[in-house]
Motif scaffolding. Structure first.
Motif, short mmCIF file in Angstrom:
data_model
loop_
_atom_site.label_atom_id
_atom_site.label_comp_id
_atom_site.label_asym_id
_atom_site.label_seq_id
_atom_site.Cartn_x
_atom_site.Cartn_y
_atom_site.Cartn_z
N LYS A 137 0.84 -1.20 0.00
CA LYS A 137 0.00 0.00 0.00
C LYS A 137 0.88 1.25 0.00
N LYS A 138 0.42 2.28 -0.77
CA LYS A 138 1.08 3.57 -0.80
C LYS A 138 0.05 4.67 -0.52
N ASP A 139 0.54 5.80 -0.01
CA ASP A 139 -0.37 6.92 0.22
C ASP A 139 -0.50 7.72 -1.08
N PRO A 140 -1.37 8.74 -1.11
CA PRO A 140 -1.56 9.51 -2.36
C PRO A 140 -0.28 10.13 -2.91
N ASN A 141 0.73 10.34 -2.05
CA ASN A 141 1.99 10.91 -2.51
C ASN A 141 2.97 9.86 -3.01
N GLY A 142 2.56 8.61 -2.98
CA GLY A 142 3.43 7.54 -3.48
C GLY A 142 4.36 6.96 -2.43
N GLU A 143 4.21 7.39 -1.17
CA GLU A 143 5.07 6.86 -0.12
C GLU A 143 4.51 5.54 0.40
N VAL A 144 5.39 4.57 0.58
CA VAL A 144 4.97 3.25 1.05
C VAL A 144 4.53 3.34 2.50
N ILE A 145 3.32 2.87 2.78
CA ILE A 145 2.80 2.90 4.15
C ILE A 145 2.44 1.50 4.66
N ALA A 146 2.58 0.49 3.83
CA ALA A 146 2.32 -0.89 4.28
C ALA A 146 3.09 -1.85 3.39
N ALA A 147 3.58 -2.93 4.01
CA ALA A 147 4.35 -3.92 3.25
C ALA A 147 4.26 -5.28 3.94
N THR A 148 4.37 -6.32 3.13
CA THR A 148 4.49 -7.68 3.64
C THR A 148 5.96 -8.05 3.62
N VAL A 149 6.46 -8.62 4.73
CA VAL A 149 7.90 -8.89 4.84
C VAL A 149 8.13 -10.35 5.20
N ARG A 150 8.91 -11.02 4.36
CA ARG A 150 9.37 -12.37 4.66
C ARG A 150 10.75 -12.54 4.03
N ALA A 151 11.75 -12.73 4.87
CA ALA A 151 13.14 -12.68 4.42
C ALA A 151 13.47 -13.78 3.40
N ARG A 152 14.30 -13.43 2.44
CA ARG A 152 14.83 -14.38 1.47
C ARG A 152 16.17 -13.87 0.98
N GLY A 153 16.99 -14.78 0.48
CA GLY A 153 18.29 -14.38 -0.04
C GLY A 153 19.42 -15.19 0.59
N LYS A 154 20.62 -14.63 0.53
CA LYS A 154 21.80 -15.33 1.04
C LYS A 154 22.71 -14.35 1.78
N LEU A 155 23.51 -14.92 2.67
CA LEU A 155 24.54 -14.16 3.38
C LEU A 155 25.87 -14.86 3.22
N VAL A 156 26.94 -14.09 3.24
CA VAL A 156 28.29 -14.65 3.13
C VAL A 156 29.00 -14.52 4.48
N LEU A 157 29.50 -15.65 4.98
CA LEU A 157 30.33 -15.66 6.18
C LEU A 157 31.78 -15.71 5.73
N ALA A 158 32.63 -14.89 6.35
CA ALA A 158 34.02 -14.80 5.91
C ALA A 158 34.97 -14.81 7.10
N ALA A 159 36.13 -15.44 6.89
CA ALA A 159 37.18 -15.47 7.91
C ALA A 159 38.51 -15.12 7.25
N VAL A 160 39.28 -14.26 7.91
CA VAL A 160 40.58 -13.84 7.39
C VAL A 160 41.63 -14.08 8.47
#
Length: 287
Positions: A137-160
């Protein structure tokens, strides 16, 4: 003491300081050549075998990181490792990295409302390169005022791992291992860089129970802690004994007060009885 004597003493002090610095530099270089350099070669061989075995066995390793405004991210190690060794004349560096996938189906699925809250969560996801914010959902000015969130993607673990002749030590740095976006750093003296240290590093990388960042306490400090614990235990016992004694004394006082009350009541009853007996006697005399 004359001027010349003063100058000669100052020159000797400075020369002694230079000699101390040179001696320390030579000791660091010797430690690098005799302990750190072969130690880095041994660590690289150990990590090579470790990652090969993990890649073949592929044990299911999951862990979680708390993300403010969202909840827990559930991640799983993919066992795809990138291990590199860089050699310089007076330094060595080992780099290890591997990917962890976000287990989306086990992560929270939340509705976020309000422009400020949406920006906060979306900003955190963007900062850590995480996807899963869907605008609803966005308001009349186009600003986001509601969102559904469920994480996805990847992370990199690093050791030096870095060892050099200038410092004469091993420096370890781990990114994303213990917290999202966090770094853990540890410096190891040459005499500590051995097979036992390899094993602690391997357990830490494989996310097994380990003592890599648990520092050993000096004997004197350990004795102080033991004495303090014993003193606290004695104090607790004394306080418990005093509390038991107070409870016993209070119970005895209440018992005695109860007996005294009963005795007073009996005495009063006896007195009243005696009074009526005397009264009856007087009545009989009048008759």
């Amino acid at each position: 003491m004359g001027l010349l004597d003063d100058l000669e003493q100052e020159a000797q002090r400075r020369k002694a300081g230079v000699d101390d610095q040179e001696r320390a530099r030579q000791e660091r270089e010797a430690a690098y050549r005799t302990q750190l350099e072969p130690g880095m070669a041994g660590l690289y061989e150990y990590l090579s075998k470790l990652t090969q075995n993990l890649s073949f066995i592929k044990p299911r390793k999951t862990f979680r990181y708390a993300l403010a405004g969202y909840g827990d991210l559930i991640l799983q190690v993919e066992h795809e490792y990138d291990l590199k060794l860089s050699n310089q004349p007076a330094s060595k560096e080992i780099r290890l990295s591997f990917t962890c996938t976000i287990v989306t189906e086990e992560c929270p699925n939340i509705e976020v409302t309000g422009a400020t809250k949406v920006k906060t969560v979306a900003g955190a996801f963007q900062r850590y390169h995480i996807g899963g914010v869907t605008v609803t959902k966005k308001d009349p000015n186009g600003e986001v005022i509601a969102a559904t969130v469920r994480a996805r993607g990847k992370l990199v673990l690093a050791a030096v791992f870095t060892a050099d002749a200038d410092s004469g030590t091993l420096r370890m740095q781990f990114s994303n291992f213990d917290q999202l976006g966090g770094q853990q750093t540890k410096t190891v003296a040459p005499e500590q860089f051995n097979e036992a240290m390899y094993d602690e590093i391997g357990r830490y990388v494989a996310r097994e129970p380990n003592n890599l960042f648990r520092e050993a306490l000096p004997d004197d400090y350990r004795k102080q802690l033991r004495t303090k614990v014993q003193q606290e235990e004695l104090k607790r016992r004394w306080e418990a004994q005093m509390a038991d004694r107070q409870r016993s004394e209070m119970a005895e006082m209440e018992r005695q007060q109860g007996l005294a009350g009963k005795l007073t009541k009996v005495v009063d009853q006896v007195k009243v009885g005696s009074f009526f007996e005397k009264l009856r006697g007087l009545v009989k005399k009048d008759k």
